[in-house]
Design an enzyme around this catalytic site. Sequence first.
Site, short mmCIF file in Angstrom:
data_model
loop_
_atom_site.label_atom_id
_atom_site.label_comp_id
_atom_site.label_asym_id
_atom_site.label_seq_id
_atom_site.Cartn_x
_atom_site.Cartn_y
_atom_site.Cartn_z
N LYS A 1 -121.60 -32.26 78.20
CA LYS A 1 -121.32 -33.58 78.78
C LYS A 1 -120.37 -33.44 79.97
O LYS A 1 -120.59 -34.05 81.01
CB LYS A 1 -120.69 -34.52 77.73
CG LYS A 1 -121.34 -34.49 76.35
CD LYS A 1 -122.67 -35.20 76.27
CE LYS A 1 -123.49 -34.91 75.03
NZ LYS A 1 -122.88 -35.10 73.73
N ASP B 1 -113.31 -34.82 67.77
CA ASP B 1 -114.52 -34.45 68.52
C ASP B 1 -114.36 -35.07 69.91
O ASP B 1 -114.37 -36.29 70.05
CB ASP B 1 -115.75 -35.01 67.79
CG ASP B 1 -117.05 -34.80 68.57
OD1 ASP B 1 -117.01 -34.26 69.70
OD2 ASP B 1 -118.11 -35.18 68.03
N TRP C 1 -122.23 -39.98 65.97
CA TRP C 1 -121.67 -38.63 65.86
C TRP C 1 -120.56 -38.57 64.83
O TRP C 1 -120.45 -37.60 64.07
CB TRP C 1 -121.18 -38.14 67.23
CG TRP C 1 -122.27 -38.04 68.24
CD1 TRP C 1 -122.39 -38.74 69.40
CD2 TRP C 1 -123.44 -37.19 68.17
NE1 TRP C 1 -123.55 -38.38 70.05
CE2 TRP C 1 -124.20 -37.43 69.33
CE3 TRP C 1 -123.90 -36.25 67.24
CZ2 TRP C 1 -125.41 -36.78 69.59
CZ3 TRP C 1 -125.10 -35.59 67.50
CH2 TRP C 1 -125.83 -35.86 68.66
C1 LIG Z 1 -123.41 -34.92 72.23
C2 LIG Z 1 -122.39 -35.10 71.17
C3 LIG Z 1 -122.40 -34.33 69.98
C4 LIG Z 1 -123.48 -33.34 69.67
O1 LIG Z 1 -123.26 -32.17 70.35
P1 LIG Z 1 -124.25 -30.90 70.17
O2 LIG Z 1 -123.54 -29.90 71.03
O3 LIG Z 1 -125.59 -31.29 70.66
O4 LIG Z 1 -124.24 -30.53 68.74
C5 LIG Z 1 -121.38 -34.52 69.08
N1 LIG Z 1 -120.40 -35.42 69.30
C6 LIG Z 1 -120.36 -36.18 70.41
C7 LIG Z 1 -119.24 -37.15 70.61
C8 LIG Z 1 -121.36 -36.04 71.38
O5 LIG Z 1 -121.32 -36.79 72.48
#
Ligand SMILES: *Cc1c(COP(=O)(O)O)cnc(C)c1O
Length: 356
Positions: A190, A166, A99
Amino acid sequence: MKKHNFGAGPAVLPQEALDNAAKAVLDFEGMGISLLTCSHRTKEFQAVMDETVALFKELLHLPDNYHVVLVGGGASTQFYMVPFNLLEKKAGYVNTGVWAKKALKEAQGFGEVVTVASSEDKNFSYIPKGFDIPTDLDYLHITTNNTIFGTEYHQDIDSPVPLVADMSSDILSRPIDVTKYALIYGGAQKNLAPAGVTFAIVRDDILGKVSRHIPTMIDYRTHINEGSMFNTPPVFPIYVMRDTLRWIKNLGGVEKMYQINQAKAQLIYDEIDRNSLFKGTVAVDDRSLMNICFVPSDGHEDLYDAFMKFSKSKGMVGLKGHRLVGGFRASTYNALPMESAQALVECTQEFEKMHA
Ligand SMILES: *Cc1c(COP(=O)(O)O)cnc(C)c1O
């Protein structure tokens, strides 16, 4: 049979949030119509939006100069929304996994992008520390929990430039010092809600500094000024997010959530370290509290299929590791009950008796 949902995302949610959502889908607030068919401009939905934002601010202890934005698009849209709004000359990224790398890639083209630190040399099995942060960056971007590789920053880092994070997979799982960050974003699926809503926490002084034209929907100021109601917000995930936040608050807030998360993760990591058939995959100090990656220990590689089958027979769901790591991944997000962590430990213990 009771299922134990260790899926990495979309992930387990508090049962009471699901029960309440099911009711609201049939009859929202006694209006006689579904939450899914109700105008987002009603006072009933406005109250949901207001409470969601207020609870999020309260649980994170957000100071007044931070705004909460709830939009669609997932964290992946934030990967370019961030540089669109913040990158004028140069940005720094810490590359700690899939990511992080995707975020970095999306920033390229908006300006100069430098990799300030990386753990790619050891298949992202650790969090780089003590690296120098250039002071001429518009911002530094980190991924606080690496969902796929199972590493996590356990401390908020100090950055001389605006810090962007993020936090898709560890938001509200541990207390953070928000004042160390200029912008925090993440997809909700999540730790907060079903897929469809994305949060951004934005410190107001970082906006309005780039010279490019920013399309309306990509401009954080649009959503801040309109209270995340510029266009139709993702009403259903926001509704579930509200109930997840209520659940965390009733439990005792993020500080209490953190204690529970530590206890759950400790239980599983201790078992992996003890059990002769399994081993962890990342540096012990950087182990994630949210995504616990483990593989069959040396000489026991052939037990992979057998454990997948056995664990499934015991009600375990979503334990398959990401293909880049292999083995198993137990995601232990906020809403995963302690009894599921215990069930996994009993399952690996029983499996060891059968195969060791
Ligand atoms: C799941 C995840 C993403 C992607 O998220 P989307 O909402 O599917 O775009 C980005 N960064 C991290 C750390 C993730 O766990």
